[in-house]
Design a protein around this motif. Sequence first.
Motif, short mmCIF file in Angstrom:
data_model
loop_
_atom_site.label_atom_id
_atom_site.label_comp_id
_atom_site.label_asym_id
_atom_site.label_seq_id
_atom_site.Cartn_x
_atom_site.Cartn_y
_atom_site.Cartn_z
N UNK A 164 18.02 -55.58 -44.31
CA UNK A 164 17.58 -55.19 -42.97
C UNK A 164 16.97 -53.79 -43.02
N UNK A 165 16.09 -53.47 -42.08
CA UNK A 165 15.52 -52.12 -42.05
C UNK A 165 16.60 -51.06 -41.93
N UNK A 166 16.34 -49.92 -42.58
CA UNK A 166 17.30 -48.81 -42.56
C UNK A 166 16.62 -47.53 -42.12
N UNK A 209 12.51 -48.69 -52.67
CA UNK A 209 12.11 -49.03 -51.31
C UNK A 209 13.02 -50.12 -50.76
N UNK A 210 13.23 -50.12 -49.47
CA UNK A 210 14.01 -51.16 -48.80
C UNK A 210 13.06 -52.30 -48.47
N UNK A 211 13.13 -53.37 -49.22
CA UNK A 211 12.05 -54.37 -49.22
C UNK A 211 12.60 -55.78 -49.04
N UNK A 442 16.36 -61.19 -37.33
CA UNK A 442 14.97 -61.20 -37.78
C UNK A 442 14.07 -60.26 -36.97
N UNK A 443 14.43 -60.04 -35.70
CA UNK A 443 13.58 -59.20 -34.86
C UNK A 443 13.57 -57.74 -35.33
N UNK A 444 14.58 -57.35 -36.11
CA UNK A 444 14.58 -55.99 -36.66
C UNK A 444 13.43 -55.79 -37.64
N UNK A 445 12.93 -56.88 -38.19
CA UNK A 445 11.76 -56.83 -39.06
C UNK A 445 10.47 -57.08 -38.27
N UNK A 446 10.49 -58.08 -37.41
CA UNK A 446 9.25 -58.57 -36.81
C UNK A 446 8.93 -57.97 -35.44
N UNK A 447 9.84 -57.24 -34.86
CA UNK A 447 9.56 -56.54 -33.60
C UNK A 447 9.93 -55.07 -33.76
N UNK A 448 9.42 -54.49 -34.85
CA UNK A 448 9.79 -53.11 -35.19
C UNK A 448 8.65 -52.42 -35.93
N UNK A 449 7.46 -52.35 -35.31
CA UNK A 449 6.31 -51.76 -36.02
C UNK A 449 6.47 -50.28 -36.32
N UNK A 450 7.38 -49.61 -35.63
CA UNK A 450 7.57 -48.18 -35.87
C UNK A 450 8.26 -47.92 -37.21
#
Length: 768
Positions: A164-166, A209-211, A442-450
Amino acid sequence: MDSTIPSAFSQKSYGPRNVTTRQNISACPVCSSADVFQEAVSVADVVLWAALYPLLLQDSYLTSFPSAGELRSVRGWFERVGDLAACQAAANRVLHGKGVEALKTFLQKHPATQTQRRDSPTNATEAEVAEHVITVEEIEEAAQIWSEGLKGSPAVTERKHPVLPQEGKRNMLLTSALPYVNNVPHLGNIIGCVLSADVFARYGRLRGWNLLYICGTDEYGTATENKAREEGLTPQEICDKYHAIHADIYKWFQIDFDFFGRTTTKQQTEIAQDIFWRLHERGFLLEDTVEQLRCESCQRFLADRFVEGECPHCRYPEARGDQCDKCGRLINAVELRNPQCKVCKETPVIRSSKHLFLNLPKLEDELEQWLDKSTSSGDWTVNARHITRSWIRDGLKPRCITRDLQWGTPVPHEDYKEKVFYVWFDAPIGYLSITANYTDQWEKWWKNPQQVELYNFMAKDNVPFHSVVFPCSLLGAQDNYTLVNHLIATEYLNYEDTKFSKSRGVGVFGDMAKDTGIPSDVWRFYLLYLRPEGQDSAFSWSDMALKNNSELLNNLGNFINRAGMFVSKFFDGCVPEMLLNEDDKRLIAQVRWELKQYIQLLDKVRIRDALKCILSISRHGNQYMQLNEPWKKIKGGDGDRRRAGTVTGVSVNVACLLSAVLEPYMPSVSHTIRQQLQAPHTCVSAILQNTGTFICTLPAGHRISAVSPLFQKLENEQIEVLRKRFGGQQVCKRHSSIITRGSPAETMKMCLFFFSLLLQFCLFSRHL
């Protein structure tokens, strides 16, 4: 293939007025007996004489050649040019009367100068792109960093799922174009999407990188329905069968997805229908009645990819009903000339049907603003930029998003309940739904352009759907979706100057590669070596054998194996003490420079060019060994033995570095090298941190394990069997190991190979 070409020694080529001959050259250069050797000696004669000198100086060479009798004129010409006083003086200056073996020593002491790659990521002008000379400061800095070793190197972190994004991390989301489930992927499909993305994903993880790397099979559409009909199965059974085939193929190729999913899921239906309603509510959908092609024989409307005809724009005879592969223009199926149903070959008729359209013109301004930002800040390949801009330049038109099919995501609107979403509206949403199957967050990846950078990997024919159609769907949905930041598109990979064709048995498909007996790492290497980055490229059996035997076996494998063997044989398996002199420090600086180039290139997703850096490092190592000859010095006095120890220790550390930079390309080989060297777990991350750090990862006293060869030679007989099996070209029986007859590309490669040798000796001649 007979052609008339200017002699290498003609006035047109180099200028001597008394030499003006033209000759007919036969298809097989080795068989040619054309007499191009004239009495006058030109500049071309001198250059070619220098190029052939190492071979023709040895009397045994011509006599051992299969057609020695036909090449007597070569010997006469060689002796005539060699009698010139200037040529004799040059030879004596290099050889000092010691024979041709002295030439090897001369070249080893004058390695090719490092030049900055013209296509490397830099803002330098053409005038600034000059020879890179290792400075004294670079040498001392490299030696200092080398001596620091692994102290303070970053700890190795295990991958934990779900990824997940960090906060505070570089969060990267990678997708490769979803392969159609009804087809077995061929080599071009593999290099264009999943393999390219896999290299970058592996590299990114090594960089810390967190990938997240996701992919899956695209399972809806008419193609699946027809495949099911052919095999007597239901569409779902076909999807289950071929999804497993795809997964097995990618596993054999060592594609390291975080998750490999599919589009026939409830998450796909939910997310696609949600995006549809958001577009509908915001006025970005249009309704219209359209004319479609219907096959009365098959009793069905024809999906775009199941009708072929002549392109109305460029007249390409095999254009599909949605797009022409030759000119790249979008097509409405009814615009095709002489359309034909691909299933039954009958001529379809035109019928009317009501459909929904995505109003692209209404979204065009917003799309252009986003494109300007994304293409200026992200890494978009040149072809991706060009294809996208050509679409914008021609003006966007409403795009149909529904189809008269049964197998697909159902349209939730009451007036269209008998229809499904068109695959190119539905399929890219598969990236989101596959991620949703991987994690409910999944939205943490796909609704998180920042916080998230999105990389899309694909072949060039998929570009407009990822750069225009899909972004418009997400922009119109107005739900803070993550849009693509970096769009990486390849050109096409062909097979021996033709197209891959499963039906004609032409080309290697994914399920066949493992039956060739060639390891998957070798397949990965060769596909990445010829990755079609700037233009189309072609797979060639003879070239694959050449690259395996020269680059892998003789260059990379030879160096790494010798370095390890010397440690085992001369120093009882322990890395010896290293007392660096200027030659050692220079090598360390050269390797460090190549490592930095490797990282700069891969950071910009220049996958093929970065691979060349690896091979350059290995060549530096081979030159270093050949020049210092530790196998001889180990037999000398104490000073020579210490020198042998230093050379061996430095070489085995270069081998360890090679294991690190090879990991994204050849993961099994990389792992084997590190096992043989008993390399520390932190060595890879330490080497690839920041801008690249070449450090002593195997200090004096480090014990290595048993060493064994990494690669096997591909024999001519083996290659010929495979060429015939997969529908390759016929070869010249007389010289099958030298040239392929009847293939213009192979003949051109042969010419370029000899010309490259000539250029190398032209560089050498600067020292004469």
